[in-house]
Design an enzyme around this catalytic site. Structure first.
Site, PDB file in Angstrom:
ATOM      1  N   ARG A  68      88.170  34.685  69.962  1.00 49.22           N
ATOM      2  CA  ARG A  68      87.561  33.365  70.022  1.00 49.22           C
ATOM      3  C   ARG A  68      88.647  32.332  70.320  1.00 49.22           C
ATOM      4  NH1 ARG A  68      84.742  29.950  65.131  1.00 49.22           N
ATOM      5  NH2 ARG A  68      86.915  29.282  64.885  1.00 49.22           N
ATOM      6  N   GLU A 128      78.869  29.938  71.274  1.00 45.00           N
ATOM      7  CA  GLU A 128      78.231  29.962  69.946  1.00 45.00           C
ATOM      8  C   GLU A 128      77.800  28.567  69.493  1.00 45.00           C
ATOM      9  OE1 GLU A 128      79.695  30.846  65.354  1.00 45.00           O
ATOM     10  OE2 GLU A 128      80.849  31.604  67.043  1.00 45.00           O
ATOM     11  N   GLU A 150      82.484  39.300  63.823  1.00 51.74           N
ATOM     12  CA  GLU A 150      83.569  38.343  63.603  1.00 51.74           C
ATOM     13  C   GLU A 150      84.509  38.885  62.528  1.00 51.74           C
ATOM     14  OE1 GLU A 150      84.097  33.545  62.795  1.00 51.74           O
ATOM     15  OE2 GLU A 150      82.171  34.512  62.396  1.00 51.74           O
ATOM     16  N   ASP A 205      83.150  28.544  70.097  1.00 48.80           N
ATOM     17  CA  ASP A 205      82.195  27.990  69.129  1.00 48.80           C
ATOM     18  C   ASP A 205      82.135  26.476  69.300  1.00 48.80           C
ATOM     19  OD1 ASP A 205      80.614  27.350  66.984  1.00 48.80           O
ATOM     20  OD2 ASP A 205      81.968  28.147  65.449  1.00 48.80           O
ATOM     21  N   ASP A 227      85.371  32.942  54.527  1.00 47.74           N
ATOM     22  CA  ASP A 227      84.530  32.477  53.427  1.00 47.74           C
ATOM     23  C   ASP A 227      83.396  33.458  53.131  1.00 47.74           C
ATOM     24  OD1 ASP A 227      82.910  31.980  55.601  1.00 47.74           O
ATOM     25  OD2 ASP A 227      82.631  29.856  55.196  1.00 47.74           O
ATOM     26  N   HIS A 244      78.313  36.604  61.525  1.00 51.30           N
ATOM     27  CA  HIS A 244      79.286  35.648  60.997  1.00 51.30           C
ATOM     28  C   HIS A 244      80.218  36.378  60.029  1.00 51.30           C
ATOM     29  CE1 HIS A 244      80.578  31.662  59.717  1.00 51.30           C
ATOM     30  NE2 HIS A 244      80.196  31.868  58.474  1.00 51.30           N
ATOM     31  N   HIS A 291      90.285  35.102  65.798  1.00 50.20           N
ATOM     32  CA  HIS A 291      90.310  33.673  66.066  1.00 50.20           C
ATOM     33  C   HIS A 291      91.689  33.240  66.548  1.00 50.20           C
ATOM     34  CE1 HIS A 291      86.746  32.414  63.260  1.00 50.20           C
ATOM     35  NE2 HIS A 291      86.484  33.519  63.942  1.00 50.20           N
ATOM     36  N   TRP A 332      78.843  18.727  61.731  1.00 52.87           N
ATOM     37  CA  TRP A 332      80.180  19.319  61.565  1.00 52.87           C
ATOM     38  C   TRP A 332      80.118  20.800  61.844  1.00 52.87           C
ATOM     39  CZ3 TRP A 332      82.444  23.166  58.652  1.00 52.87           C
ATOM     40  CH2 TRP A 332      83.834  23.265  58.801  1.00 52.87           C
ATOM     41  N   ASN A 338      80.136  28.731  51.020  1.00 60.07           N
ATOM     42  CA  ASN A 338      81.316  27.867  51.084  1.00 60.07           C
ATOM     43  C   ASN A 338      80.967  26.402  50.830  1.00 60.07           C
ATOM     44  OD1 ASN A 338      84.020  27.337  51.391  1.00 60.07           O
ATOM     45  ND2 ASN A 338      84.027  27.482  53.624  1.00 60.07           N
ATOM     46  N   HIS A 346      79.995  24.693  67.494  1.00 58.07           N
ATOM     47  CA  HIS A 346      79.746  24.296  66.100  1.00 58.07           C
ATOM     48  C   HIS A 346      78.690  23.209  65.962  1.00 58.07           C
ATOM     49  CE1 HIS A 346      81.145  24.174  61.786  1.00 58.07           C
ATOM     50  NE2 HIS A 346      81.198  25.466  62.105  1.00 58.07           N
ATOM     51  N   ARG A 395      73.627  35.658  64.612  1.00 58.27           N
ATOM     52  CA  ARG A 395      74.867  35.364  63.912  1.00 58.27           C
ATOM     53  C   ARG A 395      74.775  35.447  62.387  1.00 58.27           C
ATOM     54  NH1 ARG A 395      79.336  35.284  64.178  1.00 58.27           N
ATOM     55  NH2 ARG A 395      80.019  33.159  63.836  1.00 58.27           N
TER      56      ARG A 395
END
Length: 412
Positions: free
Chosen positions: A147, A246, A349, A220, A326, A322, A122, A412, A37, A222, A293
């Site tokens: 999640r 996560e 996921e 998550d 994407d 994961h 999600h 990010w 992605n 992140h 993951r």
């Protein structure tokens, strides 16, 4: 049976995907996912310019030899671009082998270890009421693990939160969260860690109070926290019995996970940015994580992820691959087939791809009872429509850049 040709197909039915199509000299076709992605064309070029010329004339059944040839032969090893390209080849060859055998792929990986693969969806919302609506919708769809991501007061945009209230499961307006946005430059978001750490425990208190103890809840972070911040978050969430927390801190600093583990019993999931068994060596051996993951698409394919999970099994570490949108339906299908066979499968996921994406890729796996099960047709169970894919050309897209409120670039 020799590889006669290999074609790289880039398509964007709502978001960008890189697909490798391998055709043998007797007409058997296999598909692999090479999507990365925000950097899709890097993998497409790696495949087209460097890998495809090496494939023509090779034995399509020699999967392990081809994997080692592409991994060791290039000298430059690992990294997301290289491993996504190898994953595309590896997955396509497994698809071919299973089709020739006349079996669904999981049967070649050892057969079924379970009835179906538990998945998590999600749920998100800009505030608690919107989040509750999303959780209810997922429960009505049959999810048993969810999640939880929510907006943070004072921040305009937060990772993992759908952009509008209409973005929920149901029809084609369902939550197909695409953070890579079509723009000349990456979007920039702002972040406040203290506000986040104050807010998240109250979110899980509210969710448990509304929906009870039975639903499995995940979250998550992140990669946005320092080790001490991650430890604080894990400890503050212990009363709410998370299935996992996560990516609490950038995983490259593996020593950090020892610090986090020392301070919380909340289970930890790490590794969606990892792409080889070497990335996990210390984390698994020292039992600093509970779930792996890495997706098949970014970690060298079925052959490579199977090796990671065999190593993880020695230390009672499970899979948690994961699987957002994407990763194409090809990558998801490969994960479900491997998940069916793995003894140490944990959870998968699962974000439902958009209707346009499903029309292009034609997946046949089935969601029911809170889990996914592959179809019984030979191979991966993918029916890729090249003509339809050609109607959706590539569109440049970038993942956002994150900054602290003082302007410092942040994770990010």
């Amino acid at each position: 049976m020799l590889i006669e040709r290999a074609d790289v197909i880039v398509t964007s039915p709502g978001r960008n995907f890189v697909t490798l199509k391998i055709t043998t000299d007797d007409g058997v076709v296999g598909y692999g996912d090479g999507t990365l992605n925000g950097r899709e064309l890097a993998v497409a070029s790696y495949l087209t310019d460097h890998v495809v010329p090496l494939l023509v004339g090779r034995d399509a059944h020699a999967i392990e030899d081809t994997w080692q040839y592409l991994y060791r032969g290039a000298y430059w090893r690992r990294g997301p671009v290289t491993m996504a390209a190898i994953a595309a080849v590896d997955t396509a060859l497994w698809d071919i082998k299973a089709k020739v055998a006349g079996l669904p792929l999981y049967q070649l990986l050892g057969g079924a270890s379970r009835e179906r693969c538990l998945v998590y969806g999600h749920a998100s919302g800009k505030d608690i009421p919107e989040l509750f609506d999303s959780v209810r919708a997922h429960l009505e769809e049959g999810f048993r693990a969810i999640r939880i991501q929510t907006g943070v007061p004072g921040l305009d945009s937060v990772y993992g939160v759908a952009s509008s209230a209409a973005a929920s499961i149901g029809d084609d307006t369902r939550y197909d969260y695409e953070p890579a946005r079509r723009s000349a430059l990456p979007a920039e978001e702002s972040w406040d860690t203290r506000a986040y750490l104050r807010h998240v425990p109250s979110v899980f208190e509210a969710v448990r109070g509304e929906f009870g103890e039975d639903v499995a809840l995940l979250h998550d972070a992140h990669h946005r926290l320092t080790p001490i911040q991650a430890a604080k978050l894990g400890k503050s969430l212990e009363p709410y019995d998370l299935f996992w927390l996560e990516d609490v801190t950038p995983a490259e600093n593996q020593e950090a996970l020892r610090w986090v583990r020392h301070h919380t019993t909340t289970p930890l999931a790490i590794g969606e940015v990892f792409n080889s068994v070497w990335d996990y060596q210390h984390l698994i051996r020292e039992q600093l994580i509970d779930y792996v993951r890495s997706p098949i698409t970014h970690a060298g394919g079925i052959s490579s992820v199977r090796r990671i999970m065999d190593y993880a099994a020695m230390y009672q570490v499970k899979s948690g691959m994961h699987g957002p949108t994407d990763v194409s339906p090809i990558g998801l299908a490969a994960a479900v087939h491997l998940g069916m066979a793995l003894h140490n499968f944990g959870i998968q996921e699962y974000m439902v791809h958009s209707e346009r994406t499903r029309e292009v890729f034609g997946p046949t796996h089935e969601f029911a009872g809170g889990g996914l099960r592959p179809s019984e047709e030979p191979g991966l169970g993918i029916h890729f429509d090249e003509a339809l894919a050609a109607e959706h050309p590539y569109e440049r897209a970038y993942l956002p850049v994150n900054r602290l409120q003082d302007g410092t670039v942040h994770d990010w």
